[in-house]
Enzyme design. Sequence first.
Site, mmCIF file in Angstrom:
data_model
loop_
_atom_site.group_PDB
_atom_site.id
_atom_site.type_symbol
_atom_site.label_atom_id
_atom_site.label_comp_id
_atom_site.label_asym_id
_atom_site.label_seq_id
_atom_site.Cartn_x
_atom_site.Cartn_y
_atom_site.Cartn_z
ATOM 1 N N GLY A 1 32.021 14.429 55.149
ATOM 2 C CA GLY A 1 33.118 14.444 54.187
ATOM 3 C C GLY A 1 32.625 14.280 52.762
ATOM 4 N N GLU B 1 31.400 12.044 65.145
ATOM 5 C CA GLU B 1 31.562 10.790 64.389
ATOM 6 C C GLU B 1 31.843 9.630 65.340
ATOM 7 O OE1 GLU B 1 33.281 12.639 60.199
ATOM 8 O OE2 GLU B 1 34.697 11.932 61.678
HETATM 9 C C1 5RP Z 1 35.621 14.003 58.689
HETATM 10 C C2 5RP Z 1 36.155 12.641 58.413
HETATM 11 C C3 5RP Z 1 36.009 12.116 57.029
HETATM 12 O O1 5RP Z 1 35.386 10.887 57.079
HETATM 13 C C4 5RP Z 1 37.369 11.957 56.428
HETATM 14 O O2 5RP Z 1 38.055 13.182 56.514
HETATM 15 C C5 5RP Z 1 37.271 11.502 54.966
HETATM 16 O O3 5RP Z 1 36.790 12.539 54.182
HETATM 17 P P1 5RP Z 1 36.617 12.404 52.622
HETATM 18 O O4 5RP Z 1 35.504 11.442 52.383
HETATM 19 O O5 5RP Z 1 36.315 13.798 52.163
HETATM 20 O O6 5RP Z 1 37.915 11.901 52.043
HETATM 21 O O7 5RP Z 1 36.672 11.966 59.261
HETATM 22 O O8 5RP Z 1 35.868 14.402 60.012
#
Ligand code: 5RP
Length: 219
Positions: free
Chosen positions: A30, A104
């Site tokens: 992300g 994850e």
């Molecule tokens: C990806 C995720 C990310 O951790 C989540 O979407 C947060 O993303 P960002 O740091 O861009 O806000 O779970 O699968």
Amino acid sequence: MTPQDQKKRKTAEAAIEYIKDARVIGVGTGSTVNHFIDCLIDFKIDIEGAVSSSEGTTQRLKEAGISVLDLNDVDEIKVYIDGADEVDPHKQLIKGGGGALTREKIIADACSQFVCIVDESKMVDTLGAFPLPIEVIPMSRSYVARQVMSRFGGQPEWRENFITDNGNQIIDIHNLDITDPIALEKAINDIPGVITVGLFAIKPADIILIASDNEIKVM
Ligand code: 5RP
């Protein structure tokens, strides 16, 4: 950098303190994690390697000159650094906005300490305003959607034109009021065809680093 990006950078910088003694780290996915990868370069962090949670993160780690290790070849991941879409007061999370929830969750379970890095906009009292992602085997997509809707409510939406790194599909469940995240995580896990639900409640994060304009709060 936008004000939100500045907060993402700040929480990413704060995470560097937590990996100082680690030889192998886990790296999430992300935009917040991308700042963390930038910090690994800027702070000249010396590690043996990283276990990556997505193809996107793998590419960025490689570009940064960091070895990407296969989880099968690693005995211990001391620390896992990852962002989240929502965080509640019990350190339970919704994740998977970027679609990397399965890898994850594997790394979050395999690590000794999960440090979650977020800006303050991710903090909520009750999980569920952010659509809950579920990775499913493609043939089960409609069945899982119907099961979730009839048993737990919410409005499922197919994340069209998106295939996960594992070759699966994602449905996002809108408007869930998640009052018992552990029970919901277990129940959705039990539906045939579900690979992973983006609730991280059975095993929440260990530490949350929350960036606001003026400070980093440690929860
Ligand atoms: C990806 C995720 C990310 O951790 C989540 O979407 C947060 O993303 P960002 O740091 O861009 O806000 O779970 O699968």
